[in-house]
Scaffold this motif. Structure first.
Motif, PDB file in Angstrom:
ATOM      1  N   VAL A 111      34.742  50.226  36.505  1.00 52.63           N
ATOM      2  CA  VAL A 111      34.523  48.967  35.796  1.00 52.63           C
ATOM      3  C   VAL A 111      33.894  47.979  36.770  1.00 52.63           C
ATOM      4  CG1 VAL A 111      36.431  49.314  34.160  1.00 52.63           C
ATOM      5  CG2 VAL A 111      36.852  48.097  36.314  1.00 52.63           C
ATOM      6  N   LEU A 112      33.324  46.890  36.226  1.00 55.68           N
ATOM      7  CA  LEU A 112      32.750  45.866  37.096  1.00 55.68           C
ATOM      8  C   LEU A 112      33.095  44.479  36.591  1.00 55.68           C
ATOM      9  CD1 LEU A 112      30.136  44.257  35.749  1.00 55.68           C
ATOM     10  CD2 LEU A 112      28.972  46.379  36.256  1.00 55.68           C
ATOM     11  N   TRP A 113      32.978  43.534  37.492  1.00 61.48           N
ATOM     12  CA  TRP A 113      33.084  42.116  37.162  1.00 61.48           C
ATOM     13  C   TRP A 113      32.315  41.349  38.214  1.00 61.48           C
ATOM     14  CZ3 TRP A 113      36.096  38.340  39.870  1.00 61.48           C
ATOM     15  CH2 TRP A 113      36.837  38.848  40.938  1.00 61.48           C
ATOM     16  N   SER A 114      32.019  40.070  37.930  1.00 59.90           N
ATOM     17  CA  SER A 114      31.105  39.320  38.799  1.00 59.90           C
ATOM     18  C   SER A 114      31.637  37.928  39.138  1.00 59.90           C
ATOM     19  CB  SER A 114      29.749  39.172  38.108  1.00 59.90           C
ATOM     20  OG  SER A 114      29.204  40.431  37.819  1.00 59.90           O
ATOM     21  N   PRO A 115      32.254  37.766  40.309  1.00 57.25           N
ATOM     22  CA  PRO A 115      32.704  36.433  40.716  1.00 57.25           C
ATOM     23  C   PRO A 115      31.538  35.611  41.273  1.00 57.25           C
ATOM     24  CG  PRO A 115      33.266  38.023  42.413  1.00 57.25           C
ATOM     25  CD  PRO A 115      32.657  38.798  41.266  1.00 57.25           C
ATOM     26  N   ALA A 116      31.580  34.308  41.045  1.00 56.10           N
ATOM     27  CA  ALA A 116      30.568  33.396  41.586  1.00 56.10           C
ATOM     28  C   ALA A 116      30.718  33.327  43.100  1.00 56.10           C
ATOM     29  CB  ALA A 116      30.726  32.013  40.971  1.00 56.10           C
ATOM     30  N   ARG A 117      29.601  33.374  43.798  1.00 54.23           N
ATOM     31  CA  ARG A 117      29.635  33.316  45.257  1.00 54.23           C
ATOM     32  C   ARG A 117      30.088  31.943  45.751  1.00 54.23           C
ATOM     33  NH1 ARG A 117      24.090  36.332  46.873  1.00 54.23           N
ATOM     34  NH2 ARG A 117      24.949  36.359  48.959  1.00 54.23           N
ATOM     35  N   ALA A 118      29.942  30.908  44.922  1.00 55.02           N
ATOM     36  CA  ALA A 118      30.362  29.560  45.304  1.00 55.02           C
ATOM     37  C   ALA A 118      31.872  29.357  45.164  1.00 55.02           C
ATOM     38  CB  ALA A 118      29.618  28.525  44.450  1.00 55.02           C
ATOM     39  N   SER A 119      32.559  30.280  44.527  1.00 51.41           N
ATOM     40  CA  SER A 119      34.000  30.142  44.329  1.00 51.41           C
ATOM     41  C   SER A 119      34.751  30.233  45.652  1.00 51.41           C
ATOM     42  CB  SER A 119      34.513  31.241  43.388  1.00 51.41           C
ATOM     43  OG  SER A 119      35.929  31.263  43.390  1.00 51.41           O
ATOM     44  N   ALA A 120      35.755  29.387  45.812  1.00 55.65           N
ATOM     45  CA  ALA A 120      36.601  29.432  47.009  1.00 55.65           C
ATOM     46  C   ALA A 120      37.360  30.755  47.087  1.00 55.65           C
ATOM     47  CB  ALA A 120      37.580  28.264  47.001  1.00 55.65           C
ATOM     48  N   ARG A 121      37.512  31.452  45.960  1.00 60.84           N
ATOM     49  CA  ARG A 121      38.248  32.724  45.920  1.00 60.84           C
ATOM     50  C   ARG A 121      37.339  33.942  46.093  1.00 60.84           C
ATOM     51  NH1 ARG A 121      40.579  30.880  40.380  1.00 60.84           N
ATOM     52  NH2 ARG A 121      38.720  29.637  40.605  1.00 60.84           N
ATOM     53  N   HIS A 122      36.035  33.724  46.148  1.00 58.38           N
ATOM     54  CA  HIS A 122      35.065  34.823  46.206  1.00 58.38           C
ATOM     55  C   HIS A 122      35.361  35.819  47.322  1.00 58.38           C
ATOM     56  CE1 HIS A 122      31.213  36.669  47.482  1.00 58.38           C
ATOM     57  NE2 HIS A 122      31.062  36.846  46.182  1.00 58.38           N
ATOM     58  N   GLU A 123      35.512  35.336  48.533  1.00 56.66           N
ATOM     59  CA  GLU A 123      35.698  36.227  49.687  1.00 56.66           C
ATOM     60  C   GLU A 123      36.983  37.040  49.595  1.00 56.66           C
ATOM     61  OE1 GLU A 123      33.377  37.043  52.012  1.00 56.66           O
ATOM     62  OE2 GLU A 123      32.130  35.823  50.691  1.00 56.66           O
ATOM     63  N   VAL A 124      38.031  36.451  49.019  1.00 58.73           N
ATOM     64  CA  VAL A 124      39.288  37.198  48.855  1.00 58.73           C
ATOM     65  C   VAL A 124      39.027  38.437  48.002  1.00 58.73           C
ATOM     66  CG1 VAL A 124      41.612  37.163  47.875  1.00 58.73           C
ATOM     67  CG2 VAL A 124      40.764  35.186  49.147  1.00 58.73           C
ATOM     68  N   PHE A 125      38.321  38.253  46.887  1.00 60.52           N
ATOM     69  CA  PHE A 125      38.071  39.385  45.995  1.00 60.52           C
ATOM     70  C   PHE A 125      37.070  40.376  46.583  1.00 60.52           C
ATOM     71  CE2 PHE A 125      39.838  36.402  42.867  1.00 60.52           C
ATOM     72  CZ  PHE A 125      40.815  37.229  42.337  1.00 60.52           C
ATOM     73  N   VAL A 126      36.038  39.887  47.237  1.00 64.45           N
ATOM     74  CA  VAL A 126      35.039  40.786  47.833  1.00 64.45           C
ATOM     75  C   VAL A 126      35.686  41.657  48.903  1.00 64.45           C
ATOM     76  CG1 VAL A 126      32.974  40.846  49.301  1.00 64.45           C
ATOM     77  CG2 VAL A 126      33.024  39.382  47.283  1.00 64.45           C
ATOM     78  N   ASN A 127      36.658  41.105  49.618  1.00 59.36           N
ATOM     79  CA  ASN A 127      37.306  41.845  50.709  1.00 59.36           C
ATOM     80  C   ASN A 127      38.563  42.587  50.286  1.00 59.36           C
ATOM     81  OD1 ASN A 127      35.455  41.128  52.805  1.00 59.36           O
ATOM     82  ND2 ASN A 127      36.286  39.066  52.692  1.00 59.36           N
ATOM     83  N   ALA A 128      39.008  42.418  49.049  1.00 60.82           N
ATOM     84  CA  ALA A 128      40.227  43.084  48.590  1.00 60.82           C
ATOM     85  C   ALA A 128      40.010  44.586  48.418  1.00 60.82           C
ATOM     86  CB  ALA A 128      40.691  42.470  47.270  1.00 60.82           C
ATOM     87  N   ALA A 129      40.953  45.367  48.878  1.00 60.23           N
ATOM     88  CA  ALA A 129      40.878  46.819  48.704  1.00 60.23           C
ATOM     89  C   ALA A 129      41.269  47.221  47.281  1.00 60.23           C
ATOM     90  CB  ALA A 129      41.788  47.521  49.708  1.00 60.23           C
ATOM     91  N   ARG A 132      44.887  28.451  33.195  1.00 61.30           N
ATOM     92  CA  ARG A 132      45.624  28.364  34.467  1.00 61.30           C
ATOM     93  C   ARG A 132      44.814  28.947  35.624  1.00 61.30           C
ATOM     94  NH1 ARG A 132      51.371  29.414  36.503  1.00 61.30           N
ATOM     95  NH2 ARG A 132      52.079  28.682  34.495  1.00 61.30           N
ATOM     96  N   PHE A 133      44.028  29.984  35.343  1.00 66.14           N
ATOM     97  CA  PHE A 133      43.308  30.687  36.408  1.00 66.14           C
ATOM     98  C   PHE A 133      41.831  30.295  36.514  1.00 66.14           C
ATOM     99  CE2 PHE A 133      47.078  33.226  35.911  1.00 66.14           C
ATOM    100  CZ  PHE A 133      47.407  33.524  37.226  1.00 66.14           C
ATOM    101  N   THR A 134      41.419  29.223  35.812  1.00 64.80           N
ATOM    102  CA  THR A 134      40.026  28.794  35.930  1.00 64.80           C
ATOM    103  C   THR A 134      39.776  28.027  37.216  1.00 64.80           C
ATOM    104  OG1 THR A 134      40.429  26.788  34.651  1.00 64.80           O
ATOM    105  CG2 THR A 134      39.613  28.710  33.432  1.00 64.80           C
ATOM    106  N   LYS A 135      40.791  27.444  37.785  1.00 69.02           N
ATOM    107  CA  LYS A 135      40.672  26.684  39.033  1.00 69.02           C
ATOM    108  C   LYS A 135      41.618  27.269  40.073  1.00 69.02           C
ATOM    109  CE  LYS A 135      38.158  23.370  37.144  1.00 69.02           C
ATOM    110  NZ  LYS A 135      36.756  23.489  37.220  1.00 69.02           N
ATOM    111  N   GLY A 136      41.420  26.861  41.314  1.00 70.16           N
ATOM    112  CA  GLY A 136      42.322  27.285  42.380  1.00 70.16           C
ATOM    113  C   GLY A 136      43.640  26.543  42.258  1.00 70.16           C
ATOM    114  N   GLY A 137      44.382  26.516  43.312  1.00 73.94           N
ATOM    115  CA  GLY A 137      45.658  25.796  43.291  1.00 73.94           C
ATOM    116  C   GLY A 137      46.824  26.731  43.077  1.00 73.94           C
TER     117      GLY A 137
END
Length: 181
Positions: A68-86, A103-108
């Motif tokens: 499966v695939l999904w596409s996080p925005a590179r500008a998101s503060a959470r981007h790197e967490v997901f890109v690096n997650a195993a 609830r999950f549209t923003k960080g915090g």
């Protein structure tokens, strides 16, 4: 199918960028909004604790192997967490889960008040939802202002037959009503 080597294809994809003017960008968004999508929350274990993100860019890639695939925005503060997650999990939200979606549209403090269970790989998962895909990271590709993350499905959980998915179209959330007949 392109005959270019993968490195060249990836390099060319990064160099070719569509930069519409404001009116064109609005028209592009409006046109894309005509395509209804499901709504998901993707979760992972981050260095600072559990992390999640509301996503509507989820799709099936392959049944064999199950990808499966999904596409996080590179500008998101959470981007790197997901890109690096195993590992990560995709929760397909039910029509009754708009609050979870928001609830999950923003960080915090996304997980505040929730007691997520953990997959055997340590990914936080929430109960409920229409379906869940527990995945191992398979590939990550830069794609314009987003990344394309591909995961190999390790496990699938499906809710009972009465659950209906939350959908997103034209900038609004809603639900699909099955034929009453």
């Amino acid at each position: 199918m392109s005959r270019l080597p993968p490195a060249t294809r990836d390099r060319l994809a990064d160099e070719i960028t569509f930069q519409p003017a404001n009116a064109e960008a609005r028209l592009l968004r409006e046109a894309l909004g005509r395509y209804a999508t499901g709504v998901t929350v993707v979760t992972a274990a981050g260095p600072q604790g559990p992390v999640g993100m509301t996503v509507n860019s989820f799709a099936s890639v392959s049944l064999e192997p199950p990808l499966v695939l999904w596409s996080p925005a590179r500008a998101s503060a959470r981007h790197e967490v997901f890109v690096n997650a195993a590992h990560w999990s995709v929760h397909v939200l039910g029509a009754e889960q708009l609050e979870t979606c928001l609830r999950f549209t923003k960080g915090g403090r996304q997980f505040e008040g929730l007691a997520p269970a953990l997959t055997p790989e340590g990914v936080p998962v929430m109960p409920g939802g229409a379906a869940r895909f527990d995945c191992a990271a398979h590939a990550a590709h830069a794609a314009g202002d987003h990344s394309v993350l591909i995961g190999r499905v390790l496990r699938v959980t499906v809710a009972g037959p009465g659950d209906h998915p939350l959908v997103f179209a034209a900038g609004r959330f809603g639900q699909f009503y099955p034929d009453a007949g």
